[in-house]
Design an enzyme around this catalytic site. Sequence first.
Site, PDB file in Angstrom:
ATOM      1  N   HIS A 137       0.843  -1.211   0.000  1.00  0.00           N
ATOM      2  CA  HIS A 137       0.000   0.000   0.000  1.00  0.00           C
ATOM      3  C   HIS A 137       0.874   1.256   0.000  1.00  0.00           C
ATOM      4  CE1 HIS A 137      -2.796  -2.901   2.180  1.00  0.00           C
ATOM      5  NE2 HIS A 137      -3.503  -2.540   1.140  1.00  0.00           N
ATOM      6  N   ASP A 148      -3.362  -8.085  -6.979  1.00  0.00           N
ATOM      7  CA  ASP A 148      -4.737  -8.450  -7.343  1.00  0.00           C
ATOM      8  C   ASP A 148      -4.880  -8.168  -8.835  1.00  0.00           C
ATOM      9  OD1 ASP A 148      -6.003  -9.036  -4.663  1.00  0.00           O
ATOM     10  OD2 ASP A 148      -5.130  -7.080  -4.286  1.00  0.00           O
TER      11      ASP A 148
HETATM   12  O1  PAF Z   1      -7.902  -4.330  -3.172  1.00  0.00           O
HETATM   13  C1  PAF Z   1      -8.586  -3.948  -2.208  1.00  0.00           C
HETATM   14  O2  PAF Z   1      -8.103  -3.686  -1.101  1.00  0.00           O
HETATM   15  C2  PAF Z   1     -10.092  -3.837  -2.394  1.00  0.00           C
HETATM   16  O3  PAF Z   1     -10.573  -4.831  -3.225  1.00  0.00           O
HETATM   17  C3  PAF Z   1     -10.538  -2.437  -2.862  1.00  0.00           C
HETATM   18  C4  PAF Z   1      -9.995  -2.116  -4.230  1.00  0.00           C
HETATM   19  C5  PAF Z   1     -10.084  -1.390  -1.868  1.00  0.00           C
HETATM   20  C6  PAF Z   1     -12.066  -2.385  -2.941  1.00  0.00           C
HETATM   21  O4  PAF Z   1     -12.659  -2.654  -1.715  1.00  0.00           O
END
Ligand code: PAF
Length: 279
Positions: free
Chosen positions: A36, A149
């Site tokens: 993140h 993802d």
């Molecule tokens: O990847 C994530 O953390 C979630 O799928 C997101 C994109 C924040 C949507 O809830």
Amino acid sequence: MLITDIKSMKEISEKLRKEGKSIGFVPTMGYLHEGHISLMECSKKENDITVVSIFVNPTQFGKNEDLDKYPRDLERDLKICKEVGVNYVFYPSVEQMYPAGYSTYVIMESLVDRLCGAFRPGHFKGVLTVVNKLFNIVKPDRAYFGKKDYQQYVVIKKMVKDLNMDIQIIGCPLIREKDGLALSSRNKYLSKEERESALSLSKALFKAKQLFEKGETDVSKLKEEMEKIMRSYPHVKEIQYIEIVNPENLEPKEKAEKGDIILVAAFVGSTRLIDNIQL
Ligand code: PAF
């Protein structure tokens, strides 16, 4: 600055846009890690203002999934955002995002039937709905998603294109621990022994890439080799999929080519993990 209501977030975004400031947006479900942080750093470089949302979105979890035990630590997340220099953290409640009587969803008719979508029915409907709502509230110029993802990244890019949304979707590289484990908030669930077995996903991916680079392009052989590696670890309970796909349309391949993506999903103990690598 922490913003907990939709109205204030919309007002702030509208004001920033009127002032000509560009807004970079990092949607998250919290329990932030280096992956993140790399998205936030990217956004900071490319935009005047960076907004991070923290919202564990109930509509993207299936009935028997980990919504209730999903790891949360707002205080720690806020500290990280402050250290990185994020301008606004948007942290709405479930009641605000989905008030009683809520009934509108975003449904995609392709791409979501395969890979994770095949094992998590309704998952991408929930993801696309919440991302759409967050985009309407935060009004970003650019939004940043981790390629860990990978299917989510492709599906969101397609939604933005299909719905003519004026938002640039930026996919950022997957981040790994030193030993290869892909960073994920769900790694917190793993015991020490399970963590050892979790390494099987990246080990299998690295091996397949190595074989491809030595000339092996037969997808069934590459998949077989990967499965053998994964099955040799005691806590790998269920391999949901091992696929080699086209990076744009996620169509499965028979002959692997440079640029294709290999994706895996497996339960290690009771934790579902995903990982991928580009050839
Ligand atoms: O990847 C994530 O953390 C979630 O799928 C997101 C994109 C924040 C949507 O809830």
